[in-house]
Write a protein that holds these residues in place. Structure first.
Motif, short mmCIF file in Angstrom:
data_model
loop_
_atom_site.label_atom_id
_atom_site.label_comp_id
_atom_site.label_asym_id
_atom_site.label_seq_id
_atom_site.Cartn_x
_atom_site.Cartn_y
_atom_site.Cartn_z
N UNK A 1 0.86 -1.18 0.00
CA UNK A 1 0.00 0.00 0.00
C UNK A 1 0.90 1.23 0.00
N UNK A 2 0.75 2.06 -1.01
CA UNK A 2 1.67 3.16 -1.20
C UNK A 2 1.01 4.51 -0.93
N UNK A 3 1.81 5.40 -0.36
CA UNK A 3 1.34 6.75 -0.06
C UNK A 3 2.50 7.72 -0.18
N UNK A 4 2.20 8.92 -0.64
CA UNK A 4 3.23 9.95 -0.78
C UNK A 4 2.79 11.21 -0.05
N UNK B 1 -3.76 5.59 -6.28
CA UNK B 1 -5.07 5.42 -6.89
C UNK B 1 -6.12 6.39 -6.42
N UNK B 2 -5.75 7.32 -5.51
CA UNK B 2 -6.72 8.28 -4.98
C UNK B 2 -6.33 9.71 -5.35
#
Length: 268
Positions: free
Chosen positions: A110-113, A133-134
């Protein structure tokens, strides 16, 4: 245990970042090419590694900066999610301040920046958060004068003339909240490390992280008493569990004398 372990690598990256803004006179304690490697223990077991590197000068937002790159990742052990987090702080060597940062989280695929960009006067920050994806979410935060991010702060502290019994207190912005981070030098002692015996300062660090990174007690950090002021051991008792990081390898970077700068007035 899998749920508990989420955030450990982020906790380590924050743990390596203490506090500080004013610089000691003379050469800096760090420079491009420096690299420190750590072994991370979680709840008493070896769980992963972290590496902190001062990169080669580059351009960011139209200014020349030193990227301070911290990467933390877990080992392939039972019950632990695969995690690889990367935090980059953009250090403006000429102005002796942080311009902003990029955080790339990859936890259990699960990726977040998170990107933080400080204003020219350092009094505000524009934050962009995006999960894979958001749609990105954007925020603006007001900041106290002299505010640093957590990675730039630890490198600034390394340039301080540390004294036993003295406390250092500065404003820090995590990308979500601001608070006063305090570090008190408790003693000078000899510590056995993977790199041999080291003369070190033992420091107690007070933070106000929340969630999994909330501290049950003050963090304890040991920094070498030589000119490098290199963190060699970190102990933290967080909401997500006990965390210990030990230095296992080190390469000296290029040492550069900074240009005279106006003191920010935040150190005590």
């Amino acid at each position: 245990m899998r749920k508990q372990f989420r955030g450990v690598s982020t906790g380590l990256l924050f743990g390596l970042a203490l506090s500080g803004t004013a610089l000691a006179q003379g050469q800096t304690a760090f420079g491009p090419g420096e690299q420190a490697r750590y072994r991370v223990h979680y709840l008493g077991m070896t769980a992963g590694t972290a590496q902190v590197t001062v990169g080669a000068p580059m351009k960011q937002w139209g200014k020349e900066v030193w990227p301070i790159v911290a990467v933390a990742k877990t080992d392939s052990v039972a019950g632990v999610w695969p995690i690889k987090d990367k935090f980059v702080s953009y250090w403006d060597f000429g102005a002796q301040r942080v311009l902003g940062s990029d955080m790339h989280e990859d936890e259990n695929n699960r990726r977040r920046r998170v990107r933080v960009k400080l204003s020219e006067d350092g009094r505000s920050a524009h934050v962009v958060k995006q999960k894979e994806g958001e749609t990105p979410r954007e925020y603006d935060h007001e900041l106290a004068e002299g505010t640093l991010d957590v990675a730039g702060a630890t490198f600034a502290l390394r340039n301080r003339a540390l004294e036993v019994g003295k406390e250092y207190s500065y404003p820090v912005f995590t990308g979500s909240k601001s608070f006063q981070m305090k570090a008190k030098v408790e003693s000078k002692e000899t510590l056995s490390t993977r790199l041999g015996k080291q003369e070190v300062y033992r420091m107690r660090v007070y933070t106000e992280f929340s969630g999994n990174l909330a501290s049950k007690r003050d963090m304890v950090v040991w920094m070498t008493a030589d000119a490098r002021h290199l963190p060699v051991r970190i102990e933290a008792d967080l909401a997500l569990g006990s965390l210990v990081a030990e230095l296992t390898g080190y390469e000296q970077g290029k040492v550069i004398a900074p240009a005279p700068a106006v003191a920010s007035g935040n150190g005590t």
